[in-house]
Design a protein around this motif. Structure first.
Motif, PDB file in Angstrom:
ATOM      1  N   ALA A  15     -16.806  -5.785  -2.086  1.00 22.53           N
ATOM      2  CA  ALA A  15     -16.318  -5.166  -0.861  1.00 22.53           C
ATOM      3  C   ALA A  15     -15.575  -6.186  -0.005  1.00 22.53           C
TER       4      ALA A  15
ATOM      5  N   ILE B  43     -19.334   0.385   1.140  1.00 25.26           N
ATOM      6  CA  ILE B  43     -19.443  -0.224   2.473  1.00 25.26           C
ATOM      7  C   ILE B  43     -20.235   0.689   3.398  1.00 25.26           C
ATOM      8  N   ARG B  44     -19.884   1.974   3.382  1.00 23.13           N
ATOM      9  CA  ARG B  44     -20.571   2.945   4.226  1.00 23.13           C
ATOM     10  C   ARG B  44     -22.059   3.001   3.880  1.00 23.13           C
TER      11      ARG B  44
ATOM     12  N   PHE C 135     -12.144  -6.822  -1.456  1.00 21.13           N
ATOM     13  CA  PHE C 135     -11.230  -5.707  -1.186  1.00 21.13           C
ATOM     14  C   PHE C 135     -10.742  -5.757   0.252  1.00 21.13           C
ATOM     15  N   GLU C 136     -11.648  -6.068   1.164  1.00 18.79           N
ATOM     16  CA  GLU C 136     -11.263  -6.120   2.573  1.00 18.79           C
ATOM     17  C   GLU C 136     -10.353  -7.306   2.859  1.00 18.79           C
TER      18      GLU C 136
ATOM     19  N   MET D 184     -15.144   1.832  -0.482  1.00 17.71           N
ATOM     20  CA  MET D 184     -15.360   2.342   0.866  1.00 17.71           C
ATOM     21  C   MET D 184     -16.723   3.035   0.940  1.00 17.71           C
TER      22      MET D 184
ATOM     23  N   SER E 235     -17.272  16.417  -0.793  1.00 14.60           N
ATOM     24  CA  SER E 235     -18.145  15.533  -0.025  1.00 14.60           C
ATOM     25  C   SER E 235     -18.584  16.201   1.270  1.00 14.60           C
TER      26      SER E 235
ATOM     27  N   ILE F 219     -13.803   1.185   9.701  1.00 15.81           N
ATOM     28  CA  ILE F 219     -15.183   1.546   9.357  1.00 15.81           C
ATOM     29  C   ILE F 219     -16.100   0.353   9.575  1.00 15.81           C
ATOM     30  N   ARG F 220     -15.655  -0.813   9.070  1.00 17.41           N
ATOM     31  CA  ARG F 220     -16.451  -2.026   9.202  1.00 17.41           C
ATOM     32  C   ARG F 220     -16.663  -2.357  10.678  1.00 17.41           C
TER      33      ARG F 220
ATOM     34  N   VAL G 161     -10.520   1.597  -4.433  1.00 13.49           N
ATOM     35  CA  VAL G 161     -10.924   1.369  -3.052  1.00 13.49           C
ATOM     36  C   VAL G 161     -11.823   2.488  -2.517  1.00 13.49           C
ATOM     37  N   ASP G 162     -11.687   3.704  -3.048  1.00 14.90           N
ATOM     38  CA  ASP G 162     -12.528   4.788  -2.532  1.00 14.90           C
ATOM     39  C   ASP G 162     -14.003   4.526  -2.826  1.00 14.90           C
TER      40      ASP G 162
ATOM     41  N   MET H  55      -6.957  -4.798  -1.063  1.00 10.46           N
ATOM     42  CA  MET H  55      -6.623  -4.256  -2.386  1.00 10.46           C
ATOM     43  C   MET H  55      -6.882  -2.754  -2.439  1.00 10.46           C
ATOM     44  N   LEU H  56      -6.145  -2.054  -3.291  1.00 10.63           N
ATOM     45  CA  LEU H  56      -6.396  -0.635  -3.541  1.00 10.63           C
ATOM     46  C   LEU H  56      -7.210  -0.455  -4.814  1.00 10.63           C
TER      47      LEU H  56
ATOM     48  N   HIS I 259      -5.845   7.501  -7.788  1.00  7.69           N
ATOM     49  CA  HIS I 259      -5.854   6.140  -7.255  1.00  7.69           C
ATOM     50  C   HIS I 259      -5.264   5.120  -8.204  1.00  7.69           C
TER      51      HIS I 259
ATOM     52  N   ASP J 108     -10.894  10.866  -0.272  1.00  8.69           N
ATOM     53  CA  ASP J 108     -10.525   9.712  -1.109  1.00  8.69           C
ATOM     54  C   ASP J 108      -9.039   9.394  -1.042  1.00  8.69           C
TER      55      ASP J 108
ATOM     56  N   LEU K 239      -5.577   7.197  -0.084  1.00 11.48           N
ATOM     57  CA  LEU K 239      -5.119   5.806   0.024  1.00 11.48           C
ATOM     58  C   LEU K 239      -4.221   5.636   1.235  1.00 11.48           C
TER      59      LEU K 239
ATOM     60  N   GLU L 218     -12.515   9.122   3.706  1.00 13.74           N
ATOM     61  CA  GLU L 218     -13.652   9.042   2.797  1.00 13.74           C
ATOM     62  C   GLU L 218     -13.853  10.350   2.045  1.00 13.74           C
ATOM     63  N   ASP L 219     -13.796  11.458   2.790  1.00 16.36           N
ATOM     64  CA  ASP L 219     -14.056  12.758   2.157  1.00 16.36           C
ATOM     65  C   ASP L 219     -13.008  13.073   1.106  1.00 16.36           C
TER      66      ASP L 219
ATOM     67  N   MET M 189     -10.498   0.985   6.345  1.00 16.26           N
ATOM     68  CA  MET M 189     -11.669   0.236   5.924  1.00 16.26           C
ATOM     69  C   MET M 189     -12.070  -0.748   7.019  1.00 16.26           C
ATOM     70  N   ASP M 190     -11.084  -1.424   7.603  1.00 16.19           N
ATOM     71  CA  ASP M 190     -11.389  -2.328   8.716  1.00 16.19           C
ATOM     72  C   ASP M 190     -12.043  -1.564   9.857  1.00 16.19           C
TER      73      ASP M 190
ATOM     74  N   HIS N  91       0.804  -1.226   0.000  1.00 13.52           N
ATOM     75  CA  HIS N  91       0.000   0.000   0.000  1.00 13.52           C
ATOM     76  C   HIS N  91       0.826   1.260   0.000  1.00 13.52           C
TER      77      HIS N  91
END
Lengths: 540, 540
Positions: free
Chosen positions: B312, B345-346, B315-316, B342, B127, A345-346, B338-339, B320-321, B260, A319, A321, A316-317, A342-343, A260
């Motif tokens: 999703a 997911i949200r 990716f998790e 994400m 956003s 958020i989940r 990934v954006d 992955m990006l 990205h 974007d 990486l 998120e806002d 991401m983890d 990453h």
């Protein structure tokens, strides 16, 4: 074939019978009493399909001895047929009617075929393997766990829920745990240490070498749900006054970049953050350009103490990486990558949903019954208090209930309509608060709107319920009393749905957790007291 | 200063009084009646603090005329002081006690200071601006929207909830909307067209040039919640038989890579997917190496029809990006970053939480009252059916209720305890199903465990509630009847919590949406009928 041991005819017969009935457990029981030679002979007497089925019932331990005694072509065929490709196809399949990995593993374990069960785990990615491990009852989970090698165990460990991770880590010897931990990124190692009970966690920390221990201690000093808790220290930093060509040469020396890596961090002599150099920019730049001229100095770093929710929102806002994490005085400490965000958020969303039912999202689905009972009883106890509160309200109106039994029949309707209407407003407001879309700036507009909805829905359902009540009990009075009570309760419910989360938050209580229970108490009390109160006033 | 218009002493006095009391609205009312010259004179007579406050109450329109008449140093000071830095500091602040962006914008709008309101939006990322816009009542939202330039509007549009996006897009002229749409990535454009009503959406599609229209039509042909719906077509693809040096030269020609871009896609002559070339590998490779030798051919592409949940999860699981999207025959169609995952997911988690209360997560928080009322009434209507179901159960036992009024008082306790216990199991099972951690492979173990918990908690709370009931009503009979009813209801609740989601899913209904209402019906019916039934049998 060194010896000939004729298999008793009755054994053969009972195997055939068990096979015909599909009773594999009985087959296994019979096989257990046979010697290797007897099993081999038995196998050779069966037809092809039966051979495969019986073979699948034989444990890993007995396999080699039996294979040696078998006819070589048969031995080869049995080994080839068994698994691999078929297993991979099964796991790849998205068809829900197919047998699930959970079932494959559990059947394999039951048949004593550990090799097959382990192969399933080997075919999965660590996070998938972790999910599968969590889906197994504790006994089977341990027996798989004890057979995984340390490297693999380490990778899986970080993907497990805290409670499961802790209990499996404690099943390992100190040496195994240390070996597993050695494979982990620092941020994962921090998570693991935090998941372990204090003693073993400290033990693990102390068994690291000095440099790593120091780094770990630094990272452990940040709260788990802060930028510091999410960050890793595997970033690559470069200076602003070097040329792109030099950076590229330096990277080639590294050969492999950390996962990453989408950007390098640019720092000054004192390791203070200056900006970022994106790889996508790096590869489109000329070798003689200076990093200073191609870097992005506008890219804001994250403060190490920023909350993980805020970190997630920024990712998120904007974007992003990955992002740099800096101390208060601007020194680069590490970076956060989007996979960890991401983890997080989940995790947050899972925690919210589980929390609404009073459950802990890090708990083991197969925790001992007594443990689970104790945990869940807390929520039931809270509910009992509100339930008795409602009961005591009803208790005030025993006179009315004695005279008009229809009141007892209809009162749950009033309470439950209020509960639903209130929970709609509550959910809307909780989301609004979480997103920063509801605050004192627009509260009055929202209040006006929700009261409007509450009133309109109140009138609508009051009329309908009143009509039904009048028809049911043939009494006009009960109709308008229940109608009025529903209107009152819906308006109060909407008001409560709006105010409860604001009040709870003021007291530092997460409205997503306690909100619906408090709301239910309000709608029950208002519903019962308005309905029974109005009835006492006007019908008796 | 061309003319001297003495400000009436009383005006000055009332301004001073209003300022002293902090009544800014009154200040604005007084200012509205003054000419530019009078305002200028007034300003010069105030002390520094007051000047600034009064200045902030002056609308954009009047500003230039007044500035011209002011003493130049004062004019400069007022303009410097006003906003920018202070605004930025306010927005950056994480301090919750500070004034929120919502409040800043609404106050600015109320004061007629559009410039200040727009400045807030200019300082935010699209956003964040979208979130803020959603937090404004519709009238204020429109007045801001009409003043945003098209490029900015386009960026914001894609971050809005569907309903808000559609209504604001419809407020724009066709030309403005087209201009805004021109700024968007293809995947965002697809989302926008899908959010618009059919007519304007089609209109927008038709106004694109032929090539873009064709691409859009292709992308619109995939379901919104599939890999095809998430993908974009801005990937860069290279061939396997070229050298790293050539790739780097090619990238330099592009100057800027799409956002990205962490990897390039490797394809063959027929555009069939071969693997990926990571930028992090590219920068560490030698110029004369072949792409074939440094690419990752193991990296699996996603099928274009894969569900967005599955995307999703991949990716998790694989951290992955970005990933390639291919057609059934392996042709590279695009990539997913990934954006977007994400966001998805949200969105899913928001949809789940809102859905549990029967709300639509894409709806406008400030939709017209009538619209919102109609939407919410659906859920209330469903609830009414279950409520009347419960009432009709109670209705069967009117005889018992007439004789023993304590039954009416206590019956909600039985029902509500069952509801809570059931919802705990329900939540656990719904999560398990979503994660693939509960299926036929481990259902029986889970059933055993949950029944154990239900029984244990049942006994525990039965004893407690029975004791309270006996003390309250001084009657042994009612104690053991309610105890037994609670035990029965808790065990049934746990069973229902486990089975309902499985049954709903079998019928293709999302258990997260309908589960809790169905459960509530079961626990109410079982609770009331067991309690009142036992009472009828044994107490009467």
């Amino acid at each position: 074939m060194t010896e000939e041991t004729p298999v008793a005819a009755e054994t053969q017969e009972s195997i055939a019978e068990a096979l015909a009935k599909g009773k594999l457990k009985r087959v296994r029981r019979i096989l257990r009493d046979l010697s290797a030679a007897e099993t081999a002979e038995l196998l050779e007497q069966l037809d092809e399909d039966q051979q495969q089925i019986v073979w699948d019932q034989i444990g890993d331990v007995e396999e080699p001895a039996i294979l040696e005694l078998l006819d070589p072509t048969l031995a080869e065929r049995l080994q080839v047929n068994s698994d691999d490709n078929q297993l991979e196809a099964l796991l790849d399949s998205e068809d829900e009617t197919d047998i699930s990995p959970i079932a494959i593993v559990r059947e394999a374990l039951e048949a004593g075929r550990f090799k097959r069960a382990l192969k399933v785990f080997a075919l999965l990615h660590p996070s998938q393997a972790a999910g599968l491990l969590e889906s197994l009852p504790p006994g089977e989970r341990s027996s798989i766990w004890s057979r995984l090698d340390s490297a693999r165990a380490g990778q899986i460990l970080v993907h497990l829920r805290e409670e499961v991770a802790a209990s499996l880590a404690l099943e390992m010897s100190d040496a195994e745990l240390l070996e597993a931990a050695r494979q982990l990124d620092l941020d994962d190692l921090v998570d693991l240490i935090q998941a372990l009970p204090f003693g073993p966690g400290r033990q693990l920390l102390l068994s690291m070498d000095v440099k790593k221990r120091q780094q770990l201690a630094d990272m452990l000093s940040y709260p788990e749900d802060s930028a510091g808790g999410l960050m890793n220290i595997d970033h690559i930093s470069v200076r602003a006054d070097v040329k792109v060509g030099s950076v590229l040469r330096y990277l080639r020396l590294l050969e492999d970049l950390p996962d990453h890596t989408d950007k390098l961090m640019v720092v000054d002599r004192e390791n203070r953050y200056q900006g970022v150099l994106r790889l996508s920019r790096l590869v489109t730049s000329m070798a003689d350009e200076l990093v200073r001229d191609v870097m992005d100095a506008e890219f804001k770093p994250l403060d190490v103490l920023m909350s993980s929710q805020e970190v997630a929102r920024q990712f998120e806002d904007l974007d992003m990486l990955s992002a740099a994490v800096v101390s208060e005085d601007g020194v680069l400490l590490g970076r956060i990558t989007v996979d960890d965000v991401m983890d997080s958020i989940r995790d947050d969303s899972e925690r919210a949903i589980m929390g609404m039912a009073g459950l802990d999202d890090e708990a083991d689905m197969f925790a001992p019954i007594l443990t689970s009972t104790r945990r869940r009883s807390v929520w039931l106890g809270c509910n009992l208090i509100t339930a008795f509160l409602a009961a005591s309200v009803i208790g005030q109106f025993q006179g009315a209930l004695e005279q008009i039994v229809a009141l007892a029949v209809l009162m749950p309707v009033v309470a439950s309509m209020g509960g639903i209407a209130g929970s709609q407003t509550l959910t809307l407001v909780i989301r609004g608060l979480a997103l920063g879309q509801v605050d004192t700036g627009n509260l009055r507009v929202l209040l006006g709107k929700e009261l409007g909805i509450g009133t309109l829905n109140g009138v609508l359902w009051a009329l309908l319920v009143a009509t039904v009540a009048i028809i049911w009990f043939g009494d006009l009075g009960i109709g308008w009393v229940i109608g009025l009570a529903i209107l009152i309760n819906l308006v109060c419910a909407v008001l409560a749905g709006l105010l409860i989360p604001l009040i709870l938050r003021r007291f530092g209580i997460d409205p997503a957790l306690a909100g619906s229970m408090v709301l239910m108490a309000v709608t029950d009390v208002v519903g019962f007291s308005s309905f029974l109160g109005l009835a006492t006033l006007f019908l008796i």
